[in-house]
Design a protein around this motif. Structure first.
Motif, mmCIF file in Angstrom:
data_model
loop_
_atom_site.group_PDB
_atom_site.id
_atom_site.type_symbol
_atom_site.label_atom_id
_atom_site.label_comp_id
_atom_site.label_asym_id
_atom_site.label_seq_id
_atom_site.Cartn_x
_atom_site.Cartn_y
_atom_site.Cartn_z
ATOM 1 N N ASP A 237 -44.534 -72.997 -84.408
ATOM 2 C CA ASP A 237 -43.163 -73.338 -84.036
ATOM 3 C C ASP A 237 -42.790 -72.880 -82.628
ATOM 4 O O ASP A 237 -41.613 -72.857 -82.265
ATOM 5 C CB ASP A 237 -42.177 -72.739 -85.038
ATOM 6 N N SER A 238 -43.781 -72.512 -81.821
ATOM 7 C CA SER A 238 -43.464 -72.050 -80.465
ATOM 8 C C SER A 238 -44.668 -72.200 -79.550
ATOM 9 O O SER A 238 -45.817 -72.271 -80.007
ATOM 10 C CB SER A 238 -43.004 -70.589 -80.479
ATOM 11 N N VAL A 239 -44.373 -72.262 -78.270
ATOM 12 C CA VAL A 239 -45.400 -72.253 -77.222
ATOM 13 C C VAL A 239 -44.966 -71.223 -76.190
ATOM 14 O O VAL A 239 -43.834 -71.271 -75.691
ATOM 15 C CB VAL A 239 -45.562 -73.629 -76.553
ATOM 16 N N THR A 240 -45.862 -70.303 -75.876
ATOM 17 C CA THR A 240 -45.540 -69.239 -74.924
ATOM 18 C C THR A 240 -46.458 -69.343 -73.714
ATOM 19 O O THR A 240 -47.688 -69.337 -73.856
ATOM 20 C CB THR A 240 -45.693 -67.852 -75.568
ATOM 21 N N PHE A 241 -45.858 -69.438 -72.528
ATOM 22 C CA PHE A 241 -46.618 -69.474 -71.279
ATOM 23 C C PHE A 241 -46.571 -68.085 -70.646
ATOM 24 O O PHE A 241 -45.492 -67.568 -70.338
ATOM 25 C CB PHE A 241 -46.027 -70.505 -70.313
ATOM 26 N N THR A 242 -47.746 -67.493 -70.456
ATOM 27 C CA THR A 242 -47.848 -66.154 -69.878
ATOM 28 C C THR A 242 -48.625 -66.214 -68.562
ATOM 29 O O THR A 242 -49.446 -67.117 -68.358
ATOM 30 C CB THR A 242 -48.557 -65.192 -70.844
ATOM 31 N N PRO A 243 -48.385 -65.257 -67.656
ATOM 32 C CA PRO A 243 -49.086 -65.284 -66.363
ATOM 33 C C PRO A 243 -50.584 -65.069 -66.525
ATOM 34 O O PRO A 243 -51.023 -64.198 -67.279
ATOM 35 C CB PRO A 243 -48.427 -64.142 -65.583
ATOM 36 N N GLN A 244 -51.354 -65.882 -65.814
ATOM 37 C CA GLN A 244 -52.809 -65.774 -65.868
ATOM 38 C C GLN A 244 -53.378 -65.211 -64.569
ATOM 39 O O GLN A 244 -54.138 -64.254 -64.573
ATOM 40 C CB GLN A 244 -53.428 -67.146 -66.140
ATOM 41 N N ARG A 245 -52.985 -65.803 -63.444
ATOM 42 C CA ARG A 245 -53.498 -65.328 -62.155
ATOM 43 C C ARG A 245 -52.596 -65.840 -61.036
ATOM 44 O O ARG A 245 -51.807 -66.771 -61.222
ATOM 45 C CB ARG A 245 -54.927 -65.823 -61.923
ATOM 46 N N LYS A 246 -52.745 -65.218 -59.873
ATOM 47 C CA LYS A 246 -52.034 -65.687 -58.688
ATOM 48 C C LYS A 246 -52.789 -66.864 -58.077
ATOM 49 O O LYS A 246 -54.022 -66.911 -58.113
ATOM 50 C CB LYS A 246 -51.901 -64.555 -57.666
ATOM 51 N N VAL A 247 -52.029 -67.801 -57.522
ATOM 52 C CA VAL A 247 -52.600 -69.002 -56.919
ATOM 53 C C VAL A 247 -52.150 -69.063 -55.466
ATOM 54 O O VAL A 247 -51.053 -68.603 -55.117
ATOM 55 C CB VAL A 247 -52.143 -70.270 -57.681
ATOM 56 N N LYS A 248 -52.996 -69.627 -54.621
ATOM 57 C CA LYS A 248 -52.658 -69.755 -53.210
ATOM 58 C C LYS A 248 -51.399 -70.599 -53.031
ATOM 59 O O LYS A 248 -51.239 -71.651 -53.655
ATOM 60 C CB LYS A 248 -53.825 -70.390 -52.450
ATOM 61 N N ILE A 249 -50.515 -70.130 -52.170
ATOM 62 C CA ILE A 249 -49.260 -70.841 -51.917
ATOM 63 C C ILE A 249 -49.541 -72.073 -51.066
ATOM 64 O O ILE A 249 -50.195 -71.996 -50.025
ATOM 65 C CB ILE A 249 -48.248 -69.918 -51.211
ATOM 66 N N SER A 250 -49.050 -73.215 -51.510
ATOM 67 C CA SER A 250 -49.280 -74.470 -50.806
ATOM 68 C C SER A 250 -48.411 -74.547 -49.554
ATOM 69 O O SER A 250 -47.277 -74.051 -49.527
ATOM 70 C CB SER A 250 -48.973 -75.654 -51.729
ATOM 71 N N THR A 251 -48.961 -75.171 -48.520
ATOM 72 C CA THR A 251 -48.185 -75.352 -47.284
ATOM 73 C C THR A 251 -47.129 -76.438 -47.440
ATOM 74 O O THR A 251 -46.149 -76.466 -46.694
ATOM 75 C CB THR A 251 -49.122 -75.716 -46.122
ATOM 76 N N HIS A 252 -47.336 -77.338 -48.387
ATOM 77 C CA HIS A 252 -46.357 -78.400 -48.658
ATOM 78 C C HIS A 252 -45.664 -78.073 -49.981
ATOM 79 O O HIS A 252 -46.257 -78.180 -51.046
ATOM 80 C CB HIS A 252 -47.041 -79.770 -48.734
ATOM 81 N N ASP A 253 -44.424 -77.675 -49.877
ATOM 82 C CA ASP A 253 -43.677 -77.238 -51.054
ATOM 83 C C ASP A 253 -42.390 -78.050 -51.159
ATOM 84 O O ASP A 253 -41.474 -77.887 -50.355
ATOM 85 C CB ASP A 253 -43.360 -75.744 -50.942
ATOM 86 N N ASN A 254 -42.354 -78.927 -52.150
ATOM 87 C CA ASN A 254 -41.166 -79.760 -52.345
ATOM 88 C C ASN A 254 -40.128 -79.102 -53.250
ATOM 89 O O ASN A 254 -39.004 -79.591 -53.357
ATOM 90 C CB ASN A 254 -41.573 -81.112 -52.948
ATOM 91 N N ASP A 255 -40.511 -77.997 -53.887
ATOM 92 C CA ASP A 255 -39.598 -77.381 -54.853
ATOM 93 C C ASP A 255 -38.457 -76.619 -54.194
ATOM 94 O O ASP A 255 -37.401 -76.435 -54.800
ATOM 95 C CB ASP A 255 -40.373 -76.434 -55.778
ATOM 96 N N LYS A 256 -38.657 -76.146 -52.961
ATOM 97 C CA LYS A 256 -37.592 -75.369 -52.326
ATOM 98 C C LYS A 256 -36.335 -76.206 -52.107
ATOM 99 O O LYS A 256 -35.225 -75.678 -52.084
ATOM 100 C CB LYS A 256 -38.073 -74.776 -51.007
ATOM 101 N N SER A 257 -36.513 -77.521 -51.966
ATOM 102 C CA SER A 257 -35.348 -78.389 -51.782
ATOM 103 C C SER A 257 -34.469 -78.404 -53.031
ATOM 104 O O SER A 257 -33.260 -78.624 -52.947
ATOM 105 C CB SER A 257 -35.793 -79.808 -51.441
ATOM 106 N N ILE A 258 -35.085 -78.155 -54.188
ATOM 107 C CA ILE A 258 -34.310 -78.104 -55.434
ATOM 108 C C ILE A 258 -33.331 -76.941 -55.399
ATOM 109 O O ILE A 258 -32.170 -77.065 -55.799
ATOM 110 C CB ILE A 258 -35.256 -77.979 -56.646
ATOM 111 N N LEU A 259 -33.794 -75.793 -54.894
ATOM 112 C CA LEU A 259 -32.919 -74.628 -54.824
ATOM 113 C C LEU A 259 -31.797 -74.836 -53.817
ATOM 114 O O LEU A 259 -30.690 -74.328 -53.990
ATOM 115 C CB LEU A 259 -33.739 -73.387 -54.463
ATOM 116 N N LEU A 260 -32.074 -75.594 -52.755
ATOM 117 C CA LEU A 260 -31.025 -75.893 -51.780
ATOM 118 C C LEU A 260 -29.925 -76.747 -52.397
ATOM 119 O O LEU A 260 -28.746 -76.600 -52.080
ATOM 120 C CB LEU A 260 -31.622 -76.620 -50.572
#
Length: 362
Positions: free
Chosen positions: A327-350
């Protein structure tokens, strides 16, 4: 110098500088008023006795300073600095050790009422000592400092010794007050600068500007994403999305994407936490989830979370792996990933209309 920096200096040192200035003015006023009066001759033996008294006072002050530095710096500020250094480089710390360290750091850097009392009492004693001892020495020397004629005699040497010891006494008082005031303001005993307050350590905007491995710290405190199927009521299924922040931080801007096995976004959620309620506390954000988003999740899915500073620069990017239950799905941190130079998500926060968590289905 900026007005903000000047205000910070005056907050920490205003009282200290005012008392020193007032003491100097008081002695100068006494010299101006009584400097020309004819005083009776004072026996040199009395002056020597006064020198011994001042010397004993100086030694007592040195002893007090030694005790203060030993107890205050060794047991409080150094301990807080060690916690701060481990917080900035949390490679060997668990989440609970981080939480415990923050709570202990908060206790060590909290304002010490007793230390404040000692500081202001010493300020008063310093003022009285500067004025009274300075006046007594001027009287004993018949204000000879104002009438230096270059004549070398036993009396002039003793007078010079009186003024020298008074100056030394004043210097030691100032140094003691300086050290105590440094401690009151949580001076870092190992490096330059002052120890930040605990609320600053929990401010993403603040720590992102420090010499810190912020990617590792944010990984250790990475939130957990839970998709939950509520019990059926009236033949209706309902689902919710919960995000658990193990240590609540302020100015925490995040975007979470959940992908399918084809790397296509199933849904994303994002939000901003502007303030904290209690040091080390866990925080939970929740909202309703659509059924098709929940049923789209399988073991081949994965997630990512990106955390941003006030300039919307990505500070870290962490991959999340699912743990699927009935009855549930849990997403837990696995590892750090390299930050992409092209990031479209920051516009969402704006474009974010609310500081609370928001959800988008794709």
């Amino acid at each position: 110098m900026s007005l903000l920096k000047l205000r910070e200096i005056l907050t920490r040192w205003g009282t200290f500088l005012f008392v020193i200035f007032l003491s100097i003015v008081a002695v100068l006023v006494i010299v101006y008023i009584y400097g020309d009066q004819d005083l009776s001759k004072v026996n040199i033996n009395d002056k020597a006795e006064l020198l011994s008294w001042i010397y004993a006072g100086i030694m007592s002050l040195v002893a007090i300073l030694t005790i203060f530095v030993t107890f205050s710096y060794e047991h409080k500020l150094i301990a807080a600095t060690e916690i701060l250094n481990s917080f900035y480089r949390p490679y060997t710390l668990s989440l609970e050790e981080l939480r415990h360290g923050l709570i202990k750091y908060h206790s060590l850097t909290a304002k010490d009422r007793l230390l404040n009392y000692i500081y202001f009492i010493l300020l008063l004693l310093s003022f009285l000592s500067f004025v009274f001892w300075g006046t007594i020495i001027l009287i004993y020397s018949k204000f000879s400092i104002l009438r230096l004629n270059g004549t070398l005699s036993v009396e002039s040497i003793v007078d010079f010794g009186l003024y020298s010891f008074w100056f030394l006494m004043a210097t030691i008082f100032i140094l003691i007050l300086f050290v105590i005031n440094q401690s009151r303001n949580n001076k870092n005993p190992l490096t330059k600068g002052y120890l930040p307050i605990v609320n600053q350590l929990l401010d993403v905007d603040f720590i992102s500007k420090q010499n810190i491995d912020i990617s590792e710290l944010l990984y250790k405190t990475c939130p957990i994403v839970e998709l939950y199927s509520n019990p059926v009521e009236n033949n209706l299924n309902s689902y919710e999305l919960n995000i658990y922040f193990p240590i609540m931080m302020k100015n925490y801007r995040y975007v979470i994407n959940i992908f399918n096995h084809n790397h296509e976004i199933i849904f994303k959620c994002y939000g901003t936490i502007l303030d904290i309620f209690e040091v080390g506390m866990m925080h939970k954000e929740s909202l309703d989830l659509l059924e098709d988003a929940f049923v789209s999740i399988n073991e081949n899915c994965y997630g990512e979370i990106k955390i941003y500073n006030q300039n919307l620069d990505a500070l870290t990017r962490i991959r999340l792996t699912p743990e699927i239950k009935r009855d549930s799905v849990t997403f837990t941190p696995q590892r750090k990933v390299k930050i992409s130079t092209h990031d479209n998500d920051k516009s969402i926060l704006l474009q974010q209309e609310s500081i609370n968590i928001q959800y988008e289905k794709f």
